[in-house]
Scaffold this active site. Structure first.
Site, PDB file in Angstrom:
ATOM      1  CG  HIS A  14      -1.622   1.345   1.371  1.00  0.00           C
ATOM      2  ND1 HIS A  14      -2.747   1.691   0.677  1.00  0.00           N
ATOM      3  CD2 HIS A  14      -1.297   2.435   2.118  1.00  0.00           C
ATOM      4  CE1 HIS A  14      -3.089   2.934   0.989  1.00  0.00           C
ATOM      5  NE2 HIS A  14      -2.227   3.402   1.866  1.00  0.00           N
ATOM      6  CD  GLU A  52     -23.914  20.343   8.181  1.00  0.00           C
ATOM      7  OE1 GLU A  52     -23.475  19.171   8.124  1.00  0.00           O
ATOM      8  OE2 GLU A  52     -24.945  20.645   8.813  1.00  0.00           O
TER       9      GLU A  52
END
Lengths: 650, 650
Positions: free
Chosen positions: A251, A400
């Protein structure tokens, strides 16, 4: 072709001794099919308006996009840049940075932001399409997202919004590799992503991410859907690495020389690092060359538009404001100056918006379910909906964060100037996206009302006390806090003209008297200015913003009556004030006088202006639930408190 | 009984002329069934450890919980308090505030926080159950959530985590009224919540929220599920209001006298405001009185525990640390002082954790998918999973916000001291929950690594520059930034002892030399202290934190060689320094000397310490992607830059 991506990615990470090879190696097949067979792009005209947008939401896999840009022939993305991956002053930063290189449509890295920004882009496409028709605007938005993106909360807001608005030209390619940094996804997540996306109104399908025909078929189906589409691509992270593939070891770290040698053998790539054999490069370049035809065909369509409509399109895409808007708006300010209305600044903002949205149709309003409280909707704005992408007001819902990211996407897409509202305290919910607005230098305007304890009874959970400070701390963000209707109009003007800087406009719930008569100059543009000079010799300078300007003026009156010459400085924008020359700042602050700042917030940051000797009248802790007048008294933000602070020091 | 809630809610809101009547009126039937037939609570022993937890995630409907607490007989919740709803110094704030009144399990209002905090509570229950058995710990966590809660991104993180961990004693009652502030939910959301929750491993069912038997049956089924449960209760917002019911007009404003009169008629409630007829009150009180039996039975079980285990349980629930931990930890610090290791402070933190987690088993670690990078897992910690709630390390997944809220829930539940890690820059993702940790005075510890440009190649999206400032701006939050292994150990000590203040511990990715020998006193507890006094007469004071202490020490050496007496102050915690007496602060800062601050962050906030005459060596904008050494040079955070800053001013 996919192996070229794999080789470049593992070699660049190894050379940098830093980076993330696993994701580009795993998604190389998907990206190859997308870029060579579907994506509409022209490396020689990277800003061509009707290109498909590609977003690498899993931004740590940046070598994927750098490889693609290099291979398909974007001139800036040279092999030297690839070799300088993650080095100082290269355009190949650790995570893709908007503005570094053409072809990078948005900055990614903070997980989930890419997919949510892509929603804004896909919405922008539909909205421009509604305005200019299929011939001029008709493109897809593709995003590659990883497990991390889909675990982030913002992904829910984005997915839910896209499903509701049926953004059918949005296609998310999910890198379903079952691995995150901590190890197998089994350790932390059990979501059925297919069902999850379907629950939010998406088409969703799972495929083998290493089977080019399956990938192509799924993309083809998705392109013809009437819903947004998720394609869950089952992949092997670090595909090709002999011992590390399929594990979290690929990764975020270089594979190491041995593993890289083994990979070369396993995928049949005998070429030296950074060497692409001619036939492979040719295949890639011809994928890039497809674009010239697309863009030329589009040019022809654009040429068919009537001249005025064409100019409108080009101006809007270039972010230009319509001619003459300032003159008309100046007339509005003249009216304000004459009428001197007593209004909450959220109402003053709405009045300004009534004028501005009529003058500047590319302004796209919205609110995270607080339309009536934020006063963000003007009379000329119709709602954006599945049935009316031609609208210009977005009911973002209680989202939001998704709103802020979508606004970034609308701004990046081009054609629009988005603004959106919530309560100032809830900037906390969208802070990662506000930061990206600033980092990407996007003209996004945050309309943040209920900006202090002045909101009253809703209490400490809703009363911002640290938020002005925490927003002022963000680089390249203008935080405005106007004191009356004139300043509110001026702040809007400045926000609209700040092409490379996003703005927060903090507005009151409570009514405020008019303070400014003189509208010959946009004084807010100086960031701070002497609103009311002293009559007597100036001994004291009161600095205030927004609702506390009124209190400072009252304090000034008391002080002058006591024989203490006092000036009041209104300070609607620290960031702009810092940009003024020293002589102007000295004139305003008058070093040597006693400086007292008044703001219904914590003092954090104010010492820059009040110095070691000055005083601060404001909050010291969280707020409380009570009617407004009682709160100002309880927290001692009053003219009398100003007098006391001055007397204690003079 | 439900009408008593409706009447109290509409009348209290009317009297306050402020508040949200719609939700309590709509959910009154659900709440009545829950409190009268299921919820295990004892109004006279509100802190009884094995009570069911109730969370009003839709916190704006605070009159619902105030009504329930009054009606069921919590002594503090008098009718006078109800009448003083939203007034100064009442315990009936606009939104439910933890600590104001017994029976309020958590502060809510910022949407989505309640449901995510409830996940932490439900997890805490399972984890305490694994430690003490079914007889001592066996309770449910109920949460009432609205459309807003489920639209917020954090709801996804919470739901996904709860489903993964199969928190089957968590029951969410969804107030499915189809209304948000902006109007019908059709305007902004089309999610199929049943499918959505099922996709995340929940049981989910839709019922009529005004049918008591349906409500009871659904709760009964949910209590017997092996998964967390969603009960979507179809309700009418403002139920009973003759003209406004079912509309957003009832959401956030008083109904008005006429509508209230009409409601009284419609629901058959002829009683005056704040008058509860005796039979209704009696029914409610008897619901509350059920609790005495439950809690007494539990007392008997607790008494059966062996004395040492009982003491352990009681100490853990009371938040007490084990005897003797400090002495053993002091020995560790002695070793550090002798060995003077060069370590990244994230590694120093891990070393401290190895000691502490062995000494203090109630510490519960975790990370938002950065375990190896945050160095948060110690050797004694096994992972928490469905098969092992007895573990003490939580793989939170890429869910920073959900992690922070769950930590609040764990702390509020009692029994645990949670800490969790991510990168400092991603505090932005969990800021609303960090704020609640501070507002609720909870001992939650945020382990935030990669705390500056020192993280290198990941670049500006990952490099915090404004985050120290934006966190220091939050009240009641200690922001620690240790300079070496000894300070890291000290900061951990302080964080663990701060029972009423959450902590952020900011840690480096890069290695740092040892700075401190003297471990006789926890100097970090002073917030700032003279680490290295001047040899010559002190003319200059260098203030630094964390990784820049090393640079300040090197700068000091250069300055002293130039004949400029210079002291270095290490400043690991501003908040604690502010609490010191003036004479100590003067001793440390030595007013009159030139003060230069050095921190690899923006200067925002530092003027409080450096005054008008001082200087700052640090960042001026966002960071960049490059190896660490090049970044420190590029941004001029070097010993030489310190010398230049001093020379320009002396």
């Amino acid at each position: 072709m996919a192996n070229a991506i794999r080789a470049l990615s593992m070699d660049a990470v190894q050379r940098a001794n830093s980076g993330h090879p696993g994701m580009p190696m795993g998604m190389a097949d998907v990206a190859t099919v997308l870029y060579s067979r579907f994506l509409k792009f022209d490396p020689l005209r990277p800003d061509w308006a009707d290109r498909d947008r590609f977003v690498l939401s899993a931004g740590h896999g940046s070598m994927l996009i750098y490889s693609l840009l290099h291979l398909t022939g974007y001139p800036d993305m040279t092999m030297d840049q690839i070799k300088n991956f993650r080095q100082l002053d290269s355009i190949t930063a650790g995570h893709p940075e908007f503005g570094h290189a053409p072809g990078i449509e948005t900055t990614t890295g903070p997980l989930g932001q890419g997919i949510a920004t892509a929603v804004g882009m896909a919405l922008g496409e539909r909205m421009m399409n509604a305005r200019y028709g299929d011939e001029i605007v008709d493109h897809y938005t593709y995003a590659i997202a990883g497990d991390g993106c889909l675990m982030e909360g913002i992904s829910h807001e984005a997915i839910s919004m896209a499903g509701h608005l049926k953004l059918n030209k949005l296609i998310v390619l999910f890198d379903d590799n079952g691995i995150t940094i901590d190890g197998s996804t089994d350790m932390s997540v059990s979501d059925n992503q297919i069902k999850r996306f379907e629950a939010c109104g998406w088409d969703a399908v799972a495929i083998d991410g290493h089977d080019p025909e399956a990938i192509a078929a799924a993309i083809e189906t998705a392109r013809n859907s009437d819903k947004p589409s998720l394609i869950a691509c089952k992949t092997v992270i670090g595909f090709g690495a002999p011992t590390k593939a399929g594990t979290s070891k690929t990764h975020g770290a270089p594979l190491g020389d041995d593993e890289i040698a083994g990979t070369r053998e396993k995928i049949g790539w005998p070429h030296a690092p950074f060497e692409i054999p001619e036939n492979v490069l040719k295949a890639w370049r011809s994928a890039g060359e497809r674009g010239a035809e697309f863009s030329a065909a589009w040019d022809a369509e654009l040429a068919k538009l009537p001249a005025d409509k064409r100019k409108l399109f080009e101006d809007q895409m270039a972010g230009k404001l319509p001619d003459g808007w300032k003159e008309t708006f100046q007339a509005y300010k003249t009216k304000l100056s004459e009428e001197a209305p007593k209004l909450a600044t959220r109402q003053s903002s709405q009045k300004a918006l009534e004028e501005l949205t009529a003058l500047i149709p590319q302004m796209i309003g919205g609110s995270a379910d607080l339309t009536g409280s934020n006063n963000t909707k003007s009379g000329v704005q119709g709602p954006v909906s599945v049935d009316n992408y031609g609208g210009s007001y977005i009911y973002y819902g209680v989202r939001e964060h998704g709103m802020a990211a979508a606004m970034n996407g609308l701004a990046l897409h081009g054609g629009f100037i988005p603004y959106g509202g919530t309560f100032l305290v809830f900037t906390d919910y969208c802070r990662p996206s506000i930061r990206l607005s600033a980092l990407m230098k996007q003209r996004v305007i945050y309309v943040m009302t209920h900006d202090s304890i002045g909101l009253g009874e809703d209490g400490p959970t809703h009363q911002p006390v640290e938020h002005l400070a925490s927003l002022r701390a963000i680089p390249n963000l203008n935080v405005f806090r106007p004191a009356d209707a004139v300043e509110a109009a001026e702040c809007w003007e400045l926000a609209l003209e700040s092409e490379k800087t996003p703005s927060v406009i903090a507005l009151t719930r409570q009514g405020l008297p008019a303070q400014r008569k003189d509208i010959s100059v946009n004084y807010s543009g100086y960031g701070a200015y002497i609103l009311n000079p002293s009559v007597l010799d100036r001994q004291v300078t009161l600095l205030a913003s927004g609702s506390e300007v009124e209190i400072a003026i009252a304090g000034q009156k008391l002080l002058e009556e006591m024989g203490i010459g006092t000036a009041v400085v209104s300070m609607p924008c620290w960031e702009l004030f810092k940009q003024q020359p020293q002589h102007y700042r000295d004139e305003v602050l008058s070093p040597g006088t006693l400086t007292v700042a008044v703001e219904a917030a914590l003092p954090f940051g104010w010492h820059e202006w009040i110095g070691s000797q000055g005083a601060f009248v404001g909050m010291t802790d969280f707020g409380a639930s009570a009617p407004i007048d009682q709160l100002y008294k309880k927290f001692k933000i009053t003219p009398e408190a100003i007098v006391d602070a001055v007397k204690a020091r003079l």
